[in-house]
Scaffold this motif. Structure first.
Motif, PDB file in Angstrom:
ATOM      1  N   ASN A 256       0.824  -1.210   0.000  1.00 41.54           N
ATOM      2  CA  ASN A 256       0.000   0.000   0.000  1.00 41.54           C
ATOM      3  C   ASN A 256       0.858   1.260   0.000  1.00 41.54           C
ATOM      4  OD1 ASN A 256      -2.352  -1.479  -0.006  1.00 41.54           O
ATOM      5  ND2 ASN A 256      -2.610  -1.417   2.208  1.00 41.54           N
ATOM      6  N   SER A 257       1.985   1.212   0.716  1.00 43.02           N
ATOM      7  CA  SER A 257       2.883   2.370   0.735  1.00 43.02           C
ATOM      8  C   SER A 257       3.454   2.636  -0.639  1.00 43.02           C
ATOM      9  CB  SER A 257       4.018   2.141   1.739  1.00 43.02           C
ATOM     10  OG  SER A 257       3.525   1.954   3.034  1.00 43.02           O
ATOM     11  N   ALA A 281       9.898   2.606  -0.490  1.00 40.30           N
ATOM     12  CA  ALA A 281      10.016   1.172  -0.230  1.00 40.30           C
ATOM     13  C   ALA A 281      11.118   0.869   0.768  1.00 40.30           C
ATOM     14  CB  ALA A 281      10.272   0.426  -1.538  1.00 40.30           C
ATOM     15  N   VAL A 282      12.260   1.530   0.676  1.00 39.27           N
ATOM     16  CA  VAL A 282      13.377   1.206   1.570  1.00 39.27           C
ATOM     17  C   VAL A 282      13.054   1.605   3.007  1.00 39.27           C
ATOM     18  CG1 VAL A 282      14.696   3.378   1.390  1.00 39.27           C
ATOM     19  CG2 VAL A 282      15.891   1.220   1.705  1.00 39.27           C
ATOM     20  N   GLN A 283      12.328   2.695   3.195  1.00 34.65           N
ATOM     21  CA  GLN A 283      11.970   3.100   4.549  1.00 34.65           C
ATOM     22  C   GLN A 283      10.954   2.139   5.161  1.00 34.65           C
ATOM     23  OE1 GLN A 283      13.377   5.591   6.364  1.00 34.65           O
ATOM     24  NE2 GLN A 283      14.776   5.862   4.630  1.00 34.65           N
ATOM     25  N   GLN A 284       9.931   1.781   4.396  1.00 34.76           N
ATOM     26  CA  GLN A 284       8.908   0.888   4.922  1.00 34.76           C
ATOM     27  C   GLN A 284       9.460  -0.507   5.174  1.00 34.76           C
ATOM     28  OE1 GLN A 284       5.884   1.768   5.883  1.00 34.76           O
ATOM     29  NE2 GLN A 284       6.228   3.880   5.266  1.00 34.76           N
ATOM     30  N   LEU A 285      10.271  -1.008   4.258  1.00 38.79           N
ATOM     31  CA  LEU A 285      10.833  -2.346   4.429  1.00 38.79           C
ATOM     32  C   LEU A 285      11.825  -2.375   5.576  1.00 38.79           C
ATOM     33  CD1 LEU A 285      11.004  -5.232   3.386  1.00 38.79           C
ATOM     34  CD2 LEU A 285      12.772  -4.498   1.792  1.00 38.79           C
ATOM     35  N   SER A 292      19.993  -3.944  10.636  1.00 40.57           N
ATOM     36  CA  SER A 292      20.736  -2.739  10.985  1.00 40.57           C
ATOM     37  C   SER A 292      20.706  -1.745   9.838  1.00 40.57           C
ATOM     38  CB  SER A 292      22.185  -3.098  11.326  1.00 40.57           C
ATOM     39  OG  SER A 292      22.243  -4.041  12.369  1.00 40.57           O
ATOM     40  N   ARG A 293      20.732  -2.286   8.613  1.00 46.65           N
ATOM     41  CA  ARG A 293      20.772  -1.424   7.436  1.00 46.65           C
ATOM     42  C   ARG A 293      19.985  -2.092   6.307  1.00 46.65           C
ATOM     43  NH1 ARG A 293      25.942  -1.605   6.519  1.00 46.65           N
ATOM     44  NH2 ARG A 293      26.534   0.188   7.796  1.00 46.65           N
ATOM     45  N   CYS A 294      19.178  -1.320   5.607  1.00 44.02           N
ATOM     46  CA  CYS A 294      18.427  -1.805   4.455  1.00 44.02           C
ATOM     47  C   CYS A 294      18.755  -0.910   3.264  1.00 44.02           C
ATOM     48  CB  CYS A 294      16.922  -1.792   4.736  1.00 44.02           C
ATOM     49  SG  CYS A 294      15.908  -2.346   3.328  1.00 44.02           S
ATOM     50  N   LEU A 295      19.135  -1.538   2.138  1.00 41.33           N
ATOM     51  CA  LEU A 295      19.491  -0.805   0.928  1.00 41.33           C
ATOM     52  C   LEU A 295      18.619  -1.282  -0.230  1.00 41.33           C
ATOM     53  CD1 LEU A 295      23.394  -1.196   1.068  1.00 41.33           C
ATOM     54  CD2 LEU A 295      22.046   0.661   2.051  1.00 41.33           C
ATOM     55  N   ILE A 296      18.221  -0.372  -1.088  1.00 36.34           N
ATOM     56  CA  ILE A 296      17.589  -0.711  -2.356  1.00 36.34           C
ATOM     57  C   ILE A 296      18.242   0.160  -3.418  1.00 36.34           C
ATOM     58  CG2 ILE A 296      15.463  -0.854  -3.684  1.00 36.34           C
ATOM     59  CD1 ILE A 296      13.877  -1.108  -1.183  1.00 36.34           C
ATOM     60  N   SER A 309      21.702   5.205  -3.201  1.00 33.29           N
ATOM     61  CA  SER A 309      20.909   6.432  -3.108  1.00 33.29           C
ATOM     62  C   SER A 309      19.759   6.318  -2.117  1.00 33.29           C
ATOM     63  CB  SER A 309      20.347   6.806  -4.489  1.00 33.29           C
ATOM     64  OG  SER A 309      21.383   6.999  -5.426  1.00 33.29           O
ATOM     65  N   HIS A 310      19.377   5.071  -1.766  1.00 28.53           N
ATOM     66  CA  HIS A 310      18.220   4.867  -0.885  1.00 28.53           C
ATOM     67  C   HIS A 310      18.608   3.891   0.215  1.00 28.53           C
ATOM     68  CE1 HIS A 310      15.938   6.948  -3.945  1.00 28.53           C
ATOM     69  NE2 HIS A 310      16.434   6.113  -4.835  1.00 28.53           N
ATOM     70  N   GLU A 311      18.388   4.306   1.461  1.00 28.96           N
ATOM     71  CA  GLU A 311      18.906   3.533   2.593  1.00 28.96           C
ATOM     72  C   GLU A 311      18.028   3.748   3.818  1.00 28.96           C
ATOM     73  OE1 GLU A 311      23.281   3.464   4.559  1.00 28.96           O
ATOM     74  OE2 GLU A 311      22.179   5.350   4.760  1.00 28.96           O
TER      75      GLU A 311
END
Length: 681
Positions: A256-257, A281-285, A292-296, A309-311
């Protein structure tokens, strides 16, 4: 008062042969009720009953049952951590309020029943269950997750175990209520309890007593065992159902986000932005999955590196990788993703062979403090669009659960479809703009050709008809008619020539003859051509500012002269005779030479600096022009310059403030030839 010792631990230390089991809270509730019902059903028994309820709120749910139990025995003890009005008291039964922060009982659940003919012991401590906490945070308020809490402990009818558990709990009661010593001593004598301390110091006595009491063991009711087994299985299925519901809810929230990000773009009438989708997507996921860290990031199979660019980072202690370049071509994990087209997981980067044998990955792990690493590809119909990475940073490893990996893979699939949709939407917008431009071109073409062809044809027709019908026309007038017809025919020839030139340039049918030339020579030829076509009194002043020892350019000389000529013609067209035109040149980096044609004419509005290079563009409109022309000259210049790898652009401070046209051409790499020309010059 701090009492860290666990009753379960003390019981297992005294009887190491006991084995613990896992119970859900719903099972413990059923067992407790069965044990209490056994006391209530007895006719003449006066048993010892000790219950520990963790918190007062749990005790309040069972208070009515203990009022009834107190009618069967005067040896009933209830322990709980006080929350409101629970306190040490001696009424129908003894209540003991233990420290809710310092006593290990706050994590435990106990019920011990000892009578002359049977004993039952339920001693458990609560297990930490992060998955359950996650589910409880994700599920709607209407779901009651409390029955799924898990405990580890012992349920037995063994008399020795029950006596030891009772003795441990009675000593804990004396710690909080020493005034009950006389009553507790009486219970120990009535039920044959030995002090745990003396039993622990005398192993032989404990063995003898154990042998005697083991002979008095009473088997628990098989019906109760079957009931507990049924409850355990049912609660396990319920917990899995909770997990499935929570996972589905998390997936839907993330989808939905992403969908909301798409809708924001489409509702505003603007093209969809894939970067905005990745940002959401990277913030919601990152918030939904423990990492600790999520990257897309976007990546293709042929890319050598990817820029982050998105973290999402879980805390300030985790270093940010925004703007960093991640190696791909020399990254064994990325290459494994390409080959297998599925996720790659590294449980421990310190011991994984893929990390140890790769200098690139070893450096990345050390710099970014990655301990556990999950890489999930974003594919769409077999085409790699990007990568999702989860990093666990710390001293210990982390195992992502199947639900987590399934969630990430589902989101990767959704992101892939969304990116394709966004790009298709953006491409559609580009096509629409191109169609609009073509429509404008068609309209301008009709208007301009209608004007530029019809006007000279009409003039030519009038002149020829006059010459044919008036044989007595004076020679001077005949010459005027002929000159007018010739001028308009030349005008038509130039129009048709410009059409053909632009068509050949756009279709790539021009054969370039590149050579190393001095720029000054081309400028001189262009000025001579301009002066030949325009009378001297109509030309503004032309100033040349070319530095000495300017490098040679690698171009087709005839077409470079054409570009400069058209820019000069354009400047002369919009600059008064008392104005000035300047031609300058300078190096633009080590590979390109920049040429500037500036004038002091009418200038260009800032919002039209880009469109002046469009085909058939006329500043005053197609049918009310004072300067004449087809509107193809600047479009032809752009096609020629772009074909050589250069750029062309316009600058102007505004109306009546002059304009400057800049273009770049490649510098010749033949240094020897340049030196020869400079020497000969």
């Amino acid at each position: 008062m701090s009492i860290k010792t666990s009753v379960v631990s003390e019981l297992l230390q005294a009887l190491p042969q006991l084995r613990t089991q896992i119970y859900f809270k719903s099972s413990l509730t059923a067992l407790s009720h069965a044990m209490e019902d056994q006391v209530l059903a007895a006719m003449t028994e006066n048993p010892l009953l000790i219950a520990s309820f963790q918190r007062e709120s749990f005790y309040r749910q069972e208070a009515n049952r203990y009022h009834r139990l107190a009618q069967k025995s005067n040896q009933v003890y209830v322990l709980a951590a006080a929350e409101t009005d629970f306190s040490n008291a001696s009424e129908e039964y003894e209540t003991v309020a233990f420290d809710p922060y310092q006593d290990a009982l706050r994590h435990e659940w106990h019920l011990v029943v000892i009578s002359q003919h049977y004993t039952t012991c339920l001693v458990c401590r609560e297990r930490q269950n992060p998955a359950l906490e996650l589910y409880s945070a994700e599920l709607p308020v209407s779901f009651d997750i409390d029955p799924a809490r898990q405990f580890e402990g012992i349920w037995t009818s063994d008399r020795e175990a029950s006596h030891i558990a009772a003795d441990i709990l009675l000593q804990r009661i004396l710690t909080y209520r020493p005034e009950l010593r006389t009553k507790i001593n009486q219970a120990q004598r009535d039920f044959g309890l030995l002090r745990f301390s003396s039993r622990a110091s005398s192993t032989s006595t404990r063995k003898v007593v154990g042998k005697q009491r083991s002979s008095q063991r009473v088997d628990s009711d098989p019906f109760v065992q079957r009931l507990v087994t049924y409850l355990q299985a049912s609660q396990y299925k319920l917990l899995k159902a909770y997990g499935s519901i929570a996972l589905q809810e998390r997936k839907e929230r993330l989808v939905n986000s992403i969908t909301a990000a798409i809708r924001r773009g489409s509702d505003s009438g603007q093209p969809l932005h894939p970067q905005e989708i990745l940002k959401v997507a990277v913030q919601q996921l990152g918030k939904a999955v423990y990492a600790s860290r999520c990257l897309i990031y976007r990546a293709q199979s042929t890319d050598a590196t990817a820029t982050i660019s998105h973290e999402f980072v879980s805390s300030a202690e985790v270093s940010s990788l925004i703007g960093k370049k991640l190696p791909l071509r020399q990254n064994p994990l990325f290459q494994e993703v390409l080959q297998q087209q599925e996720r790659v997981y590294v449980a421990d980067t310190h011991s994984d062979e893929r990390i140890g044998t790769s200098q690139v990955l070893s450096t990345v792990v050390e710099q970014w403090a990655i301990r556990s690493w999950l890489m999930v590809p974003i594919f769409y119909q077999g085409k790699l669009l990007g990568i999702i990475e989860l990093h666990h940073c710390g001293e210990t490893t982390y195992q992502w659960q199947k639900d987590d990996t399934a969630l990430v893979e589902a989101i990767a699939t959704q992101i892939g479809a969304t990116l394709i949709q966004a790009e298709a939407y953006a491409n559609l917008e580009d096509l629409n703009q191109q169609l609009e431009a073509l429509d404008r071109t068609r309209s301008n073409l009709i208007a301009i050709t209608g004007h530029e062809l019809r006007t000279p044809l009409s003039t030519i027709q009038v002149c020829l008809e006059s010459l044919a019908s008036e044989p007595d026309m004076p020679l001077e007038l005949q010459q005027v008619m002929l000159n007018t017809a010739l001028a308009d025919s030349e005008r038509m020839r130039k129009l048709i020539q410009d059409f053909l030139t632009l068509s050949n340039l756009e279709s790539g049918r021009i054969q370039w003859h590149l050579e190393s030339l001095p720029l000054e020579e081309c400028i001189s030829l262009a000025i001579s051509r301009t002066r030949t076509r325009t009378s001297a009194e109509d030309l503004p002043e032309i100033v040349i500012q070319i530095p000495q020892e300017l490098p040679l350019v690698r171009v087709d000389g005839d077409w470079l002269v054409e570009v400069i000529s058209k820019l000069l013609d354009n400047a002369c067209k919009f600059t008064p005779t008392d104005g000035q035109i300047m031609i300058a040149a300078r190096c633009n980096g080590s590979q390109m030479l920049e040429v500037i044609v500036a004038d002091t004419g009418r200038g260009i509005e800032p919002n039209r600096l880009e469109v002046v290079f469009d085909r058939f563009y006329q500043e005053e409109g197609a049918l009310r022009r004072t300067a004449g022309g087809t509107g193809l000259g600047l479009a032809i210049c752009r096609q020629i310059v772009n074909s050589w790898g250069g750029q062309i652009w316009a600058e102007s401070a505004g109306k009546d403030r002059g304009s400057q046209f800049h273009f770049t051409v490649p510098i010749s790499e033949n240094r020897h030839e340049q030196m020869s020309l400079v020497t000969s010059g």
